[in-house]
Design an enzyme around this catalytic site. Structure first.
Site, PDB file in Angstrom:
ATOM      1  N   LYS A  32       8.581  14.535  76.882  1.00 44.74           N
ATOM      2  CA  LYS A  32       9.739  13.689  77.183  1.00 44.74           C
ATOM      3  C   LYS A  32       9.911  12.705  76.036  1.00 44.74           C
ATOM      4  O   LYS A  32       8.974  12.010  75.657  1.00 44.74           O
ATOM      5  CB  LYS A  32       9.550  12.925  78.486  1.00 44.74           C
ATOM      6  CG  LYS A  32      10.736  12.011  78.817  1.00 44.74           C
ATOM      7  CD  LYS A  32      10.542  11.293  80.150  1.00 44.74           C
ATOM      8  CE  LYS A  32       9.640  10.083  80.061  1.00 44.74           C
ATOM      9  NZ  LYS A  32      10.294   8.935  79.326  1.00 44.74           N
ATOM     10  N   ASP A  59      15.288  11.893  77.559  1.00 42.75           N
ATOM     11  CA  ASP A  59      15.441  10.961  78.678  1.00 42.75           C
ATOM     12  C   ASP A  59      16.176   9.698  78.230  1.00 42.75           C
ATOM     13  O   ASP A  59      15.569   8.674  77.950  1.00 42.75           O
ATOM     14  CB  ASP A  59      14.036  10.626  79.204  1.00 42.75           C
ATOM     15  CG  ASP A  59      14.031   9.606  80.325  1.00 42.75           C
ATOM     16  OD1 ASP A  59      15.035   9.512  81.055  1.00 42.75           O
ATOM     17  OD2 ASP A  59      13.007   8.894  80.477  1.00 42.75           O
ATOM     18  N   LYS A  61      19.180   8.658  79.985  1.00 45.91           N
ATOM     19  CA  LYS A  61      19.801   8.082  81.191  1.00 45.91           C
ATOM     20  C   LYS A  61      21.206   7.536  80.924  1.00 45.91           C
ATOM     21  O   LYS A  61      21.491   6.362  81.153  1.00 45.91           O
ATOM     22  CB  LYS A  61      18.921   6.978  81.782  1.00 45.91           C
ATOM     23  CG  LYS A  61      17.517   7.401  82.165  1.00 45.91           C
ATOM     24  CD  LYS A  61      16.761   6.241  82.812  1.00 45.91           C
ATOM     25  CE  LYS A  61      15.332   6.597  83.149  1.00 45.91           C
ATOM     26  NZ  LYS A  61      14.465   6.712  81.950  1.00 45.91           N
ATOM     27  N   ASP A  64      28.047   5.558  81.736  1.00 43.17           N
ATOM     28  CA  ASP A  64      29.211   4.931  81.111  1.00 43.17           C
ATOM     29  C   ASP A  64      30.460   5.542  81.736  1.00 43.17           C
ATOM     30  O   ASP A  64      30.362   6.328  82.682  1.00 43.17           O
ATOM     31  CB  ASP A  64      29.170   5.149  79.590  1.00 43.17           C
ATOM     32  CG  ASP A  64      29.816   3.993  78.823  1.00 43.17           C
ATOM     33  OD1 ASP A  64      30.937   3.589  79.205  1.00 43.17           O
ATOM     34  OD2 ASP A  64      29.205   3.504  77.860  1.00 43.17           O
ATOM     35  N   THR A 119      11.731   4.644  89.570  1.00 39.74           N
ATOM     36  CA  THR A 119      10.495   4.522  90.358  1.00 39.74           C
ATOM     37  C   THR A 119       9.945   3.101  90.357  1.00 39.74           C
ATOM     38  O   THR A 119       9.033   2.788  91.123  1.00 39.74           O
ATOM     39  CB  THR A 119       9.404   5.490  89.847  1.00 39.74           C
ATOM     40  OG1 THR A 119       9.238   5.303  88.440  1.00 39.74           O
ATOM     41  CG2 THR A 119       9.788   6.929  90.128  1.00 39.74           C
ATOM     42  N   ARG A 211       1.105   7.340  80.500  1.00 37.28           N
ATOM     43  CA  ARG A 211      -0.147   6.678  80.123  1.00 37.28           C
ATOM     44  C   ARG A 211      -1.419   7.362  80.605  1.00 37.28           C
ATOM     45  O   ARG A 211      -2.426   7.330  79.892  1.00 37.28           O
ATOM     46  CB  ARG A 211      -0.104   5.213  80.594  1.00 37.28           C
ATOM     47  CG  ARG A 211       0.790   4.354  79.721  1.00 37.28           C
ATOM     48  CD  ARG A 211       1.118   3.010  80.339  1.00 37.28           C
ATOM     49  NE  ARG A 211       2.056   3.150  81.456  1.00 37.28           N
ATOM     50  CZ  ARG A 211       2.615   2.138  82.087  1.00 37.28           C
ATOM     51  NH1 ARG A 211       2.336   0.903  81.729  1.00 37.28           N
ATOM     52  NH2 ARG A 211       3.466   2.350  83.071  1.00 37.28           N
TER      53      ARG A 211
END
Length: 232
Positions: A32, A59, A61, A64, A119, A211
């Site tokens: 990603k 990614d 997002k 608009d 999330t 992570r």
């Protein structure tokens, strides 16, 4: 595409990204590329990682007005990524425009996924900050249904919501779930989390892991652990 683990390469530079990816001598992980890396390095980083043989989830997002999103998706489509995304909150019309922009002249396009609620968002912050008073589960399912109506391929959602998304939108409607941590790991800033094995059981199609892999002492071993728990 079957179940897979997507590694979030949330690095600030190409140098750190390739230093990480160079560790993988065997299986090349699905990666990603998020805002931090894309804004730091531009489209070239996508082309270089693709050239190395990795599948890519871009990614960014987008959110608009429909025409701007349509034109932007046309640009992203030329990067030959495998998945890209936008915010379902931008309305059905915006999502339909995105599909138009993303679709190439030969009819092919990357998979397009909608973000329902991040999330890091919980019921309290959704009500207080966004003034959305409905239960978060209802909001997520409504956004997912809108994405399906618009012709999208799936949604980014919490693993806690993946099973219900499939119930409402069908088994072929993809669920990409961040907020996945090992049972013995730190949950970080995610509010709605689950282990890879639990995500598999509940029906997630892809998990996005950052992570717990990128900051691990042995990232390759952590990645292979994710594969064992979620895919194998």
């Amino acid at each position: 595409m079957g179940k897979d683990v997507i590694v979030a390469c949330d690095f600030a530079s190409a140098e750190k990204t390739f230093e990480f990816l160079d560790k993988f001598k065997g299986r090349k992980p699905f990666v990603k590329i998020g805002m931090e890396l894309f804004y730091a390095e531009g489209p070239q980083i996508v082309k270089e990682i693709k050239k190395r043989g990795h599948k890519i989830f871009l990614d960014l997002k987008l959110h608009d007005i429909p025409n701007t999103v349509k034109k932007s998706m046309a640009v992203l489509s030329n990067l030959d990524v495998d998945i890209t995304n936008l915010h379902a909150g931008g309305t059905i019309r915006m999502m339909e425009a995105a599909i138009e922009g993303l679709t190439r002249e030969d009819g092919t396009r990357p998979l397009l996924i909608a973000v329902t609620q991040l999330t890091s968002t919980d019921q309290e912050s959704m009500e207080n900050d966004l003034l959305i008073k409905e239960p978060i589960d209802k909001v997520v399912m409504h956004y997912a249904h809108n994405a399906k109506l618009a012709g999208l391929d799936g949604v980014v959602c919490s693993p806690l919501e993946a099973g219900k998304v499939h119930e409402i939108c069908g088994e072929s409607f993809l669920t990409i779930t961040p907020g996945v941590r090992f049972a013995d790991g730190d949950v970080g800033d995610q509010k709605r989390v689950m282990t890879p094995a639990q995500a598999k059981e509940i029906g997630s199609d892809y998990i996005v892991v950052g992570r717990p892999i990128t900051a691990a002492t042995d990232p390759v071993a952590a990645y292979e652990r994710c594969i064992r728990e979620f895919v194998d």
